[in-house]
Each structure stands twice: as structure tokens, then as C-alpha cells.
Design an enzyme around this catalytic site. Sequence first.
Site, PDB file in Angstrom:
ATOM      1  N   TYR A  40      -1.503  -1.149  10.554  1.00  0.00           N
ATOM      2  CA  TYR A  40      -1.593  -1.194   9.096  1.00  0.00           C
ATOM      3  C   TYR A  40      -0.396  -0.486   8.462  1.00  0.00           C
ATOM      4  O   TYR A  40       0.243  -1.019   7.550  1.00  0.00           O
ATOM      5  CB  TYR A  40      -2.895  -0.540   8.636  1.00  0.00           C
ATOM      6  CG  TYR A  40      -3.132  -0.671   7.149  1.00  0.00           C
ATOM      7  CD1 TYR A  40      -3.566  -1.877   6.605  1.00  0.00           C
ATOM      8  CD2 TYR A  40      -2.936   0.411   6.286  1.00  0.00           C
ATOM      9  CE1 TYR A  40      -3.781  -2.009   5.242  1.00  0.00           C
ATOM     10  CE2 TYR A  40      -3.159   0.291   4.925  1.00  0.00           C
ATOM     11  CZ  TYR A  40      -3.576  -0.913   4.408  1.00  0.00           C
ATOM     12  OH  TYR A  40      -3.787  -1.042   3.066  1.00  0.00           O
ATOM     13  N   SER A  97       0.862  -1.180   0.000  1.00  0.00           N
ATOM     14  CA  SER A  97       0.000   0.000   0.000  1.00  0.00           C
ATOM     15  C   SER A  97       0.895   1.226   0.000  1.00  0.00           C
ATOM     16  O   SER A  97       2.018   1.179   0.513  1.00  0.00           O
ATOM     17  CB  SER A  97      -0.895   0.017   1.240  1.00  0.00           C
ATOM     18  OG  SER A  97      -1.544   1.282   1.384  1.00  0.00           O
TER      19      SER A  97
END
Length: 267
Positions: A167, A153
Site C-alpha cells: 500500500y 494517500s
Amino acid sequence: MNLTDMFGLDGRIALVTGGSRGIGAMIVEGFLAAGCACVYISARKTAQVEAAVEDFNSRYPGKVVGLPVDLSTVEGCRGLAKELEAREERLDILVNNAGAAWGEPFEGFPEAGWDKVMDINVKSPFFLTQALHGLLKAAGTADRPAKVINIGSIDGMRLNPWETYSYHASKAAILYLTKRLAARLVQDHIIVTAIAPGAFQSDMNKAARDHGDAVAQSIPVKRIGAPEDMAGAAIFLASKAGDYVVGDTIAVDGGLVHGDLKTSIDA
């Protein structure tokens, strides 16, 4: 140059984790359009996998097989590898896409929110690649290497405005794990790379899914990602065209990381 040979995936066998929806499904669609002989998809929810398989096979008959499994444990990773070994003698492409996210304020961020995200986003790609090493080696040759593509990401490359501690950490970790795996597995004719997606419609990115027009205003190209954007990057890395790209990460984000002048100046 023969572009069909360069970018085609004719006859290749792929596994896409988290392939039943979102970014995973975009990649599956691209692989099928590029000619993959068979694409296996895995996800934790059986009904979700079955629905995706039915949908894909309505357009690409007999090309998609579902293998429901929970990849948050090493046992789950090894179980998926055994299922695949019972069906195939080789695996040309592995896409480690299954992921999880957790957002909560710093003061109350729980251990469960740390462990769940790190297990599925970092531990799972490593141990699944390890478990499938034999099938990947069986597929890879100097002229036609096997491919492992880790889905990270842009949150592993820059901060987002939310308190997604595990995350952020996990997505930074997978990008460096990609480099480490690439350095080891290249000797086995297995090329490891990564994709760092930006804003794409998915259940994990509800902002892009539900407020795409508003999100687009903060992106240099002024739109969120389309399925073709993600599929194109994955096909490039999975195909002969990407054989000389080793250990690197492609940001597919419309310029958020490298084209955002304000972010660059602030940095």
C-alpha cells in the site's frame, strides 16, 4: 469574478471509480451538488453499485449511472471504457479512486498482497486513463480542459505505523505517476492532478471510521476529515478554479503531512 462559473461543474460528465462508498461517494456527492450533468460510478460489487445509484438518484434524479466492473485487470479497464463510449461522446472528469489495501507482517507478507494492491492502485489508474484517452481528448479544450484526478494517500508521502508494504509503495507510485501523466496529457488539454487523503471514515480506514475521536487527537486540526473536505478539494481540481494546477498533489489531511511539528522535527 464569477464564483459559480469558477467552481461550478454545470453540464460536465464525470466518472468516479470506487464511487459507491467512502471517499469516492463523497466526491460523487460534491460533483452532483456542483452541477454535473451525469456522474458514472463503478465498483466491483454489483449490489453495492446499485444501492449507491438508488441513493444518489433519490436526491439527484437521473444524474447517476452505475457501471459495475473489476478494474484490477487491463481487460476490465478497457471494458469500462467501451461501456462509457457506448453512452457518451466525451468525458470531462475522470477520478481514479478505486483502491485496495493489505497489511501483514514483513516475514509473511504474501505475493497476493503485493499484486492485488499494486494492480488496483497503480496499474488500473494508468490503463483506465489510457483507455479513456479518446473521450477525455474529445472533452478537453484550451479554455476548458478535461480533468483526471488520481486519489492517492498521505501514506505515499509519509509512513503510517502499520506494515502495509504494498500500500505504501502503491500510494507513493501513484503520486509520481500523476506527474508523468500530467506532463504528457497537458498537450491534449487534459489536466492531471492528485489528492492525498488523510483520515476519512471509510471501509479502508477502519481506524477513522470506528475510532474517529481517538484518531483526531493525532491530527493537528483535532478532527478527522468530513465529506465536505474531500468534496471541496475534488471540486476545486475538477472545476475552472483548478485549471492552472498541473501534476501536483493536494494533501487533504488536517495537517498530518505539513502541519505536524513533531513529524517535521523527527524528519
